[in-house]
Design a protein around this motif. Structure first.
Motif, PDB file in Angstrom:
ATOM      1  N   ARG A  36      16.408  -0.466 -16.108  1.00 14.85           N
ATOM      2  CA  ARG A  36      15.375   0.301 -15.400  1.00 14.85           C
ATOM      3  C   ARG A  36      14.536  -0.667 -14.584  1.00 14.85           C
ATOM      4  O   ARG A  36      14.179  -1.734 -15.053  1.00 14.85           O
ATOM      5  N   GLY A  37      14.231  -0.291 -13.352  1.00 17.40           N
ATOM      6  CA  GLY A  37      13.385  -1.116 -12.509  1.00 17.40           C
ATOM      7  C   GLY A  37      14.163  -1.811 -11.422  1.00 17.40           C
ATOM      8  O   GLY A  37      15.396  -1.735 -11.364  1.00 17.40           O
ATOM      9  N   THR A  38      13.416  -2.475 -10.554  1.00 15.18           N
ATOM     10  CA  THR A  38      13.996  -3.190  -9.426  1.00 15.18           C
ATOM     11  C   THR A  38      13.328  -4.543  -9.296  1.00 15.18           C
ATOM     12  O   THR A  38      12.100  -4.635  -9.367  1.00 15.18           O
ATOM     13  N   ALA A  39      14.122  -5.576  -9.099  1.00 16.14           N
ATOM     14  CA  ALA A  39      13.590  -6.913  -8.808  1.00 16.14           C
ATOM     15  C   ALA A  39      13.601  -7.081  -7.302  1.00 16.14           C
ATOM     16  O   ALA A  39      14.588  -6.774  -6.640  1.00 16.14           O
ATOM     17  N   LYS A  40      12.482  -7.552  -6.763  1.00 13.76           N
ATOM     18  CA  LYS A  40      12.384  -7.695  -5.313  1.00 13.76           C
ATOM     19  C   LYS A  40      11.749  -9.030  -4.960  1.00 13.76           C
ATOM     20  O   LYS A  40      10.719  -9.401  -5.528  1.00 13.76           O
ATOM     21  N   ALA A  41      12.366  -9.751  -4.032  1.00 11.63           N
ATOM     22  CA  ALA A  41      11.794 -10.990  -3.512  1.00 11.63           C
ATOM     23  C   ALA A  41      10.860 -10.625  -2.367  1.00 11.63           C
ATOM     24  O   ALA A  41      11.217  -9.842  -1.487  1.00 11.63           O
ATOM     25  N   VAL A  42       9.641 -11.172  -2.398  1.00 15.76           N
ATOM     26  CA  VAL A  42       8.660 -10.913  -1.338  1.00 15.76           C
ATOM     27  C   VAL A  42       8.139 -12.252  -0.816  1.00 15.76           C
ATOM     28  O   VAL A  42       8.414 -13.306  -1.382  1.00 15.76           O
ATOM     29  N   GLY A  43       7.342 -12.202   0.227  1.00 16.57           N
ATOM     30  CA  GLY A  43       6.768 -13.403   0.826  1.00 16.57           C
ATOM     31  C   GLY A  43       5.512 -13.861   0.104  1.00 16.57           C
ATOM     32  O   GLY A  43       5.253 -13.503  -1.047  1.00 16.57           O
ATOM     33  N   CYS A  44       4.723 -14.611   0.824  1.00 14.19           N
ATOM     34  CA  CYS A  44       3.515 -15.206   0.266  1.00 14.19           C
ATOM     35  C   CYS A  44       2.482 -14.132  -0.064  1.00 14.19           C
ATOM     36  O   CYS A  44       2.211 -13.240   0.728  1.00 14.19           O
ATOM     37  N   GLY A  45       1.884 -14.260  -1.255  1.00 15.64           N
ATOM     38  CA  GLY A  45       0.839 -13.325  -1.675  1.00 15.64           C
ATOM     39  C   GLY A  45      -0.552 -13.847  -1.387  1.00 15.64           C
ATOM     40  O   GLY A  45      -1.543 -13.203  -1.707  1.00 15.64           O
ATOM     41  N   GLY A  46      -0.640 -15.034  -0.786  1.00 22.32           N
ATOM     42  CA  GLY A  46      -1.926 -15.582  -0.415  1.00 22.32           C
ATOM     43  C   GLY A  46      -2.650 -16.319  -1.531  1.00 22.32           C
ATOM     44  O   GLY A  46      -3.805 -16.704  -1.368  1.00 22.32           O
ATOM     45  N   MET A  47      -1.988 -16.480  -2.659  1.00 25.33           N
ATOM     46  CA  MET A  47      -2.615 -17.190  -3.775  1.00 25.33           C
ATOM     47  C   MET A  47      -1.696 -18.319  -4.237  1.00 25.33           C
ATOM     48  O   MET A  47      -1.266 -18.372  -5.387  1.00 25.33           O
TER      49      MET A  47
END
Length: 92
Positions: A36-47
């Motif tokens: 259940r669920g999805t793994a997702k790569a994202v960019g910079c979160g600013g922290m």
């Protein structure tokens, strides 16, 4: 979104430099095992100073985990994959 829960891992250069790639791999593995669920790569979160970051998004709400290690990932994924009708005390 599969299962309604999305686990977002910041894989910009700041995240990668601070160990986010193994965290993302651990999230992918834990989500696959949970079914259940999805793994997702994202960019910079600013922290950048708090990387690796894992943001969990479900039903329009989000929770942000900082300084995540691959060893911490299974517990994070389990926390969001309990059956909603099952009290946490009965699973522990």
């Amino acid at each position: 979104m599969s299962g309604g829960v999305e686990f977002r891992v910041g894989l910009a250069s700041c995240g990668v430099a601070n160990g986010a790639r193994p965290v993302h791999q651990a999230v992918e593995r834990a989500v696959r095992e949970a079914g259940r669920g999805t793994a997702k790569a994202v960019g910079c979160g600013g922290m950048c100073h708090r990387e690796p970051l894992v943001e969990v998004v479900e039903d329009g709400r989000s929770v942000l985990y900082t300084h995540v290690t691959p060893e911490a990932v299974p517990a994070i994924v389990r926390a969001f994959n309990w059956p909603k009708s099952m009290p946490i005390s009965s699973v522990a």
